[in-house]
Design a protein around this motif. Structure first.
Motif, mmCIF file in Angstrom:
data_model
loop_
_atom_site.group_PDB
_atom_site.id
_atom_site.type_symbol
_atom_site.label_atom_id
_atom_site.label_comp_id
_atom_site.label_asym_id
_atom_site.label_seq_id
_atom_site.Cartn_x
_atom_site.Cartn_y
_atom_site.Cartn_z
ATOM 1 N N UNK B 238 0.834 -1.196 0.000
ATOM 2 C CA UNK B 238 0.000 0.000 0.000
ATOM 3 C C UNK B 238 0.868 1.246 0.000
ATOM 4 N N UNK B 239 1.713 1.374 -1.002
ATOM 5 C CA UNK B 239 2.702 2.439 -1.019
ATOM 6 C C UNK B 239 2.074 3.828 -0.934
ATOM 7 N N UNK B 240 1.035 4.071 -1.729
ATOM 8 C CA UNK B 240 0.436 5.419 -1.739
ATOM 9 C C UNK B 240 -0.120 5.777 -0.369
ATOM 10 N N UNK B 241 -0.843 4.798 0.215
ATOM 11 C CA UNK B 241 -1.441 5.050 1.521
ATOM 12 C C UNK B 241 -0.344 5.367 2.542
ATOM 13 N N UNK B 242 0.730 4.564 2.526
ATOM 14 C CA UNK B 242 1.828 4.789 3.467
ATOM 15 C C UNK B 242 2.424 6.174 3.265
ATOM 16 N N UNK B 243 2.663 6.525 2.008
ATOM 17 C CA UNK B 243 3.274 7.831 1.731
ATOM 18 C C UNK B 243 2.348 8.960 2.176
ATOM 19 N N UNK B 244 1.038 8.750 2.014
ATOM 20 C CA UNK B 244 0.104 9.807 2.420
ATOM 21 C C UNK B 244 0.110 9.975 3.939
ATOM 22 N N UNK B 245 0.565 8.935 4.664
ATOM 23 C CA UNK B 245 0.640 9.055 6.127
ATOM 24 C C UNK B 245 2.034 9.465 6.572
ATOM 25 N N UNK B 246 2.839 9.921 5.630
ATOM 26 C CA UNK B 246 4.168 10.402 5.985
ATOM 27 C C UNK B 246 5.154 9.280 6.234
ATOM 28 N N UNK B 247 4.874 8.094 5.699
ATOM 29 C CA UNK B 247 5.797 6.974 5.910
ATOM 30 C C UNK B 247 6.447 6.576 4.595
ATOM 31 N N UNK B 248 7.574 5.923 4.733
ATOM 32 C CA UNK B 248 8.302 5.464 3.575
ATOM 33 C C UNK B 248 7.989 4.001 3.313
ATOM 34 N N UNK B 249 8.506 3.495 2.235
ATOM 35 C CA UNK B 249 8.404 2.067 1.938
ATOM 36 C C UNK B 249 9.836 1.596 1.758
ATOM 37 N N UNK B 250 10.185 0.395 2.243
ATOM 38 C CA UNK B 250 11.562 -0.048 2.034
ATOM 39 C C UNK B 250 11.857 -0.085 0.544
ATOM 40 N N UNK B 251 13.096 0.228 0.219
ATOM 41 C CA UNK B 251 13.469 0.361 -1.182
ATOM 42 C C UNK B 251 13.085 -0.864 -2.011
ATOM 43 N N UNK B 252 13.354 -2.058 -1.443
ATOM 44 C CA UNK B 252 13.108 -3.260 -2.239
ATOM 45 C C UNK B 252 11.608 -3.423 -2.508
ATOM 46 N N UNK B 254 9.486 -1.035 -2.753
ATOM 47 C CA UNK B 254 9.110 -0.015 -3.733
ATOM 48 C C UNK B 254 9.464 -0.472 -5.146
ATOM 49 N N UNK B 255 10.645 -1.087 -5.298
ATOM 50 C CA UNK B 255 11.080 -1.550 -6.628
ATOM 51 C C UNK B 255 10.118 -2.604 -7.159
ATOM 52 N N UNK B 256 9.827 -3.597 -6.303
ATOM 53 C CA UNK B 256 8.921 -4.673 -6.716
ATOM 54 C C UNK B 256 7.569 -4.091 -7.112
ATOM 55 N N UNK B 257 7.108 -3.154 -6.291
ATOM 56 C CA UNK B 257 5.826 -2.523 -6.529
ATOM 57 C C UNK B 257 5.792 -1.874 -7.914
ATOM 58 N N UNK B 258 6.845 -1.136 -8.200
ATOM 59 C CA UNK B 258 6.895 -0.427 -9.472
ATOM 60 C C UNK B 258 7.006 -1.397 -10.651
ATOM 61 N N UNK B 259 7.793 -2.455 -10.445
ATOM 62 C CA UNK B 259 7.918 -3.455 -11.508
ATOM 63 C C UNK B 259 6.568 -4.105 -11.799
ATOM 64 N N UNK B 260 5.830 -4.404 -10.740
ATOM 65 C CA UNK B 260 4.516 -5.019 -10.934
ATOM 66 C C UNK B 260 3.587 -4.067 -11.682
ATOM 67 N N UNK B 261 3.654 -2.803 -11.272
ATOM 68 C CA UNK B 261 2.814 -1.802 -11.948
ATOM 69 C C UNK B 261 3.163 -1.727 -13.429
ATOM 70 N N UNK B 262 4.451 -1.916 -13.720
ATOM 71 C CA UNK B 262 4.897 -1.857 -15.110
ATOM 72 C C UNK B 262 4.579 -3.149 -15.867
ATOM 73 N N UNK B 263 3.945 -4.080 -15.180
ATOM 74 C CA UNK B 263 3.476 -5.273 -15.864
ATOM 75 C C UNK B 263 4.385 -6.471 -15.760
ATOM 76 N N UNK B 264 5.462 -6.373 -14.974
ATOM 77 C CA UNK B 264 6.329 -7.536 -14.803
ATOM 78 C C UNK B 264 5.664 -8.472 -13.786
ATOM 79 N N UNK B 265 5.535 -9.718 -14.142
ATOM 80 C CA UNK B 265 4.885 -10.665 -13.239
ATOM 81 C C UNK B 265 5.893 -11.157 -12.211
ATOM 82 N N UNK B 266 5.710 -10.723 -10.955
ATOM 83 C CA UNK B 266 6.593 -11.179 -9.884
ATOM 84 C C UNK B 266 5.720 -11.891 -8.857
ATOM 85 N N UNK B 267 6.063 -13.150 -8.606
ATOM 86 C CA UNK B 267 5.251 -13.891 -7.632
ATOM 87 C C UNK B 267 5.971 -13.935 -6.288
ATOM 88 N N UNK B 268 5.195 -13.891 -5.214
ATOM 89 C CA UNK B 268 5.787 -14.070 -3.889
ATOM 90 C C UNK B 268 5.949 -12.770 -3.123
#
Ligand SMILES: Nc1ncnc2c1ncn2[C@@H]1O[C@H](COP(=O)(O)OP(=O)(O)O)[C@@H](O)[C@H]1O
Ligand SMILES: [Mg+2]
Lengths: 270, 291
Positions: B238-252, B254-268
């Motif tokens: 829930x990256x957006x929600x976390x950021x809206x509450x002034x919190x960060x997301x661990x880098x890894x 965030x990367x996975x999140x963005x890759x998934x959004x870009x359509x890369x299928x990552x399981x697990x």
């Protein structure tokens, strides 16, 4: 700044370390009395031997002991000087112009050295070297506990002493940091008149007091979380063992012996 | 009645503000924690994390709602002083500034402070102090003065002081916030050991996402309410929600999140850099390849 010594507890396993701290406080008091009452050359000999024996029993290296003696060397020399040059008596040993040195003066000087030496050995061996500050405050609290009946807050004072000891280094470190920060902003603590220098300390003291308050509030919560209840019902009463009682009896006999020697008035009494 | 180890029911708490007007800090919050769990609590400054911790320890009592801990209603009006001590023995607390938790001038005396207050017999105290110092790896320093230790070492002594009371649960209130990276690692390893080897329930309030990722569950507080509650991988989605509450997301994450959004299928799940590398490596086609 991190190297401030708080007391000088010397961790070791020795008969003295094992004694009950309350007994050690009593032993120190009796030993001080013996050193103070002693008036007799044999008595002083006995004192000197006993002091060395105590050091051996505490297994503290002589080097450490000697280091604790250095600050009082000056006092000793001062006392010796006065007694050697300003004591008048019958046994004139040496005279030159207005200077007269009597045998009595030498005796007195020697006695003073032995007395100061044994006083320091007595208190430091029983109290600071072999007893941790917290044991010491607990011991004093226990010994003064009869005063609780008179509504004297003995426990609170003991706790305050412990905490004060604990927080001296923390506050010193902080004062150091604040002073450095103020110096970086151009503060000058080392020149100017006394008044000016005192005024320069104001921007150090105020943050220091504020931070001390913050420490106090947080510490109080942390102590509450560790079940501290300030009503002084520490139930952990250490029972005196046979060795504790034996040590106390030996020390009382020692004091009686010193007083007995005084009464005999052997050889020379000062 | 089958209660979880900690059950918080609809509690509210407000500090007395200026002129007696209460400032609500915890708002109708409910939470359940099972025995042996490792829960990280996240939230921006002022979201009420420390207040919640102090409510669980009866430093404060909630103005409304109920808290059950270890089968006891700690908000009951008939709690005696002994009940409070029993609670604080069960739920220990480690704070941010190690200096403000150590009361004695010798490490082992400090560890003995809690058991002494609990009137534990002295031979038993001796045993507990030795065991607690061994558990945090500070046996060597038993006779040292706390002010000469490093931050991480001081904090481990503070932890030993709590372990010596034999707690079932320990709350860490940003206990790594004032430490250098080495001290942080020491303390985090100790916390993990407490949870995994000693079975102690851990509630860890923290600002660091990588620390939160080590927990089994993350609870996110926002304005005195629970905003998110779940496994680290679920919460970090829930990256957006976390950021809206002034919190960060661990880098890894965030990367996975963005890759998934870009359509890369990552399981697990992915919460640690190692896991992240593995996932990406697998997505690149190298079946179980070493990365
Ligand atoms: N002792 C207090 N008195 C009044 N208000 C307080 C007190 N402690 C905290 N607060 C307020 O309560 C809110 C939550 O604080 P806290 O629980 O410490 O948050 P966190 O630990 O999440 O940063 C903050 O807005 C803070 O200003
Ligand atoms: Mg906080």
């Amino acid at each position: 700044m991190k190297n401030i010594a708080l007391g000088q507890y010397y961790p070791a396993k020795s008969p003295l370390h094992r004694l009950d701290p309350r007994i050690k406080v009593l032993l120190a008091l009796i030993y001080i009395c013996a050193a103070a009452f002693c008036k007799n050359i044999i008595g002083f000999g006995v004192l000197l031997v006993s002091a060395l024996l105590i050091v051996a029993l505490g297994r503290i290296p002589f080097k450490t002991i000697f280091r604790s003696l250095t600050p009082v060397l000056f006092v000793m020399l001062f006392a010796v000087f006065f007694q050697v040059f300003f004591t008048k008596g019958d046994m004139l040993l040496f005279a030159w112009w207005k200077l007269q040195i009597y045998g009595e003066g030498l005796y007195l000087a020697l006695f003073t050295i032995v007395r100061i030496f044994t006083l320091i050995i007595g208190t430091s061996m029983f109290l600071t070297y072999t007893t941790t500050p917290i044991e010491l405050t607990y011991a004093i609290e226990d010994l003064l506990s009869p005063l609780k009946k008179l509504k004297v807050p003995v426990h609170d004072f003991a706790m305050m002493m412990t905490l004060a000891l604990r927080f001296i280094p923390t506050l010193v470190e902080e004062a150091d940091k604040i002073m450095t920060a103020q110096k970086a902003r151009g503060a000058d603590f080392s020149t100017g008149s006394l008044v000016q220098r005192a005024k320069a300390l104001k921007p150090v003291l105020i943050p220091l007091i504020v931070s001390a308050m913050r420490h106090a509030v947080e510490l109080a919560v942390a102590m509450e979380c560790r079940c501290y209840h300030g009503d002084g019902t520490r139930m952990v009463v250490r029972k005196c063992r046979f060795s504790d009682i034996a040590a106390l009896i030996v020390m009382i006999i020692f004091l009686a012996g010193i007083i007995y020697l005084n009464i005999l008035g052997l050889v020379y009494t000062a | 009645m089958d209660l979880p180890f900690i059950k918080v029911e609809n509690i509210s708490y407000s500090y007395k503000g200026d002129g007696g007007v209460g400032v609500p800090v915890i708002k109708e919050l409910s939470l359940e924690i099972r025995e042996g769990e490792f829960v990280a609590v996240l939230g921006h400054n002022g979201s009420g994390k420390s207040t919640l911790a102090k409510l669980l320890n009866m430093i404060f009592s909630p103005q409304s709602g109920k808290i059950y801990i270890d089968g006891k209603d700690i908000t009951a009006p008939d709690m005696t002083d002994d009940d409070v001590f029993a609670l604080r023995k069960t739920v220990g607390m480690v704070f941010q500034n190690p200096d403000n938790q150590l009361v004695a001038t010798i490490v082992e005396d400090d560890v003995a402070f809690g058991p002494e207050n609990l009137s534990v017999p002295s031979e038993e105290i001796r045993k507990r102090v030795d065991e607690a110092l061994r558990a945090v790896g500070m046996t060597k320093y038993a006779h040292h003065e706390p002010h000469r230790l490093s931050g991480g070492q001081k904090q481990r002594v503070a932890i030993a002081g709590i372990i010596a009371m034999l707690p079932k649960c320990i709350i860490f209130d940003e206990s790594t916030a004032m430490l250098d990276p080495i001290g942080r690692r020491e303390v985090m390893q100790t916390i993990k050991m407490l949870n995994e080897k000693m079975g102690i329930t851990v509630i860890m309030i923290t600002h660091y996402m990588d620390e939160a990722a080590m927990a089994g569950r993350i609870v996110v507080l926002d304005e005195g309410r629970i905003a998110l509650d779940g496994k680290p991988s679920e919460v970090f989605e829930r990256e957006e929600l976390l950021r809206s509450m002034g919190l960060d997301v661990p880098q890894c994450a965030a990367i996975i999140h963005r890759l998934r959004e870009a359509g890369v299928a990552l399981k697990g799940d992915c919460t640690t850099p190692e896991k992240c590398a593995e996932l990406i490596g697998r997505a690149l086609g190298g079946e179980g390849r070493d990365v």
